[in-house]
Design a protein around this motif. Structure first.
Motif, PDB file in Angstrom:
ATOM      1  N   HIS A   7       0.834  -1.205   0.000  1.00 54.54           N
ATOM      2  CA  HIS A   7       0.000   0.000   0.000  1.00 54.54           C
ATOM      3  C   HIS A   7       0.866   1.252   0.000  1.00 54.54           C
ATOM      4  O   HIS A   7       2.073   1.197   0.242  1.00 54.54           O
ATOM      5  CB  HIS A   7      -0.998   0.011   1.172  1.00 54.54           C
ATOM      6  CG  HIS A   7      -0.383   0.082   2.538  1.00 54.54           C
ATOM      7  ND1 HIS A   7      -0.231  -1.005   3.354  1.00 54.54           N
ATOM      8  CD2 HIS A   7       0.105   1.138   3.240  1.00 54.54           C
ATOM      9  CE1 HIS A   7       0.328  -0.624   4.499  1.00 54.54           C
ATOM     10  NE2 HIS A   7       0.545   0.674   4.458  1.00 54.54           N
ATOM     11  N   GLU A  54      -3.684   3.849   1.679  1.00 49.99           N
ATOM     12  CA  GLU A  54      -3.996   4.008   3.093  1.00 49.99           C
ATOM     13  C   GLU A  54      -4.054   5.508   3.382  1.00 49.99           C
ATOM     14  O   GLU A  54      -3.035   6.203   3.261  1.00 49.99           O
ATOM     15  CB  GLU A  54      -2.900   3.349   3.951  1.00 49.99           C
ATOM     16  CG  GLU A  54      -3.088   3.548   5.447  1.00 49.99           C
ATOM     17  CD  GLU A  54      -1.934   2.995   6.286  1.00 49.99           C
ATOM     18  OE1 GLU A  54      -0.785   3.019   5.815  1.00 49.99           O
ATOM     19  OE2 GLU A  54      -2.193   2.555   7.416  1.00 49.99           O
ATOM     20  N   HIS A  78       4.218   7.313   3.213  1.00 50.10           N
ATOM     21  CA  HIS A  78       5.091   6.138   3.180  1.00 50.10           C
ATOM     22  C   HIS A  78       4.663   5.168   2.093  1.00 50.10           C
ATOM     23  O   HIS A  78       3.548   5.239   1.584  1.00 50.10           O
ATOM     24  CB  HIS A  78       5.136   5.431   4.542  1.00 50.10           C
ATOM     25  CG  HIS A  78       3.840   4.798   4.981  1.00 50.10           C
ATOM     26  ND1 HIS A  78       2.866   5.492   5.668  1.00 50.10           N
ATOM     27  CD2 HIS A  78       3.360   3.548   4.815  1.00 50.10           C
ATOM     28  CE1 HIS A  78       1.853   4.673   5.916  1.00 50.10           C
ATOM     29  NE2 HIS A  78       2.109   3.481   5.410  1.00 50.10           N
ATOM     30  N   GLU A 128       7.688   1.230   4.825  1.00 55.19           N
ATOM     31  CA  GLU A 128       7.139   0.290   5.802  1.00 55.19           C
ATOM     32  C   GLU A 128       7.298  -1.115   5.216  1.00 55.19           C
ATOM     33  O   GLU A 128       6.971  -1.334   4.050  1.00 55.19           O
ATOM     34  CB  GLU A 128       5.642   0.617   6.011  1.00 55.19           C
ATOM     35  CG  GLU A 128       4.910  -0.347   6.937  1.00 55.19           C
ATOM     36  CD  GLU A 128       3.399  -0.033   7.046  1.00 55.19           C
ATOM     37  OE1 GLU A 128       2.880   0.827   6.308  1.00 55.19           O
ATOM     38  OE2 GLU A 128       2.749  -0.679   7.892  1.00 55.19           O
TER      39      GLU A 128
HETATM   40 CO    CO Z   1       0.979   1.803   6.179  1.00 54.54          CO
END
Ligand code: CO
Length: 134
Positions: A7, A54, A78, A128
């Motif tokens: 994501h 997200e 991110h 991430e």
């Molecule tokens: Co995330």
């Protein structure tokens, strides 16, 4: 081994406005919304093919997302990359001199193991890592 982008996290001031843009206007599908009290965040996951978007909205002014928006404005926060074995990835990266924010994996919002890499080590991009579901 990095497998795929899972994501893309976007910091927004208003999750309702962002959902309106992405879902009502751009036609993405809303998968779920969540309020994470301990992080001071409202999040929403939208489906865009194999990748999720997200959306991250801060509900307090002392969260990393609030500070990010204050410093850099709304935008991409991110990129989340799926890996097979997060412990192994963390140890490989550490050995290569990459600085991690999470030296041990922690549990994300979907009970998956995650860890963030320090953006100082990755050209300013916050990455991430997320372990693939087994
Ligand atoms: Co995330």
């Amino acid at each position: 081994v990095l497998k795929r982008v899972a994501h893309i996290g976007i910091a927004v001031k208003s999750i309702n406005e962002a959902v309106r843009l992405f879902c009502n206007i751009l036609g993405l599908k809303l998968k779920e919304t969540q309020r994470i009290e301990e992080l001071g965040l409202n999040i929403a996951f939208l489906k865009l093919g194999d990748v999720d978007i997200e959306l991250l909205e801060s509900v307090r002014n002392d969260t990393p997302i609030a500070k990010f928006i204050e410093k850099r404005g709304e935008g991409i926060h991110h990129i989340c990359i799926e890996v097979d074995d997060i412990e192994k990835t963390i140890s490989n990266l550490s050995q290569a001199g990459i600085e991690l924010i999470d030296k041990e994996p922690r549990i994300g919002t979907h009970k998956e193991k995650i860890a963030f890499i320090n953006p100082k080590s990755t050209g300013g991009v916050l990455i991430e890592l997320e372990e693939a579901e087994k």
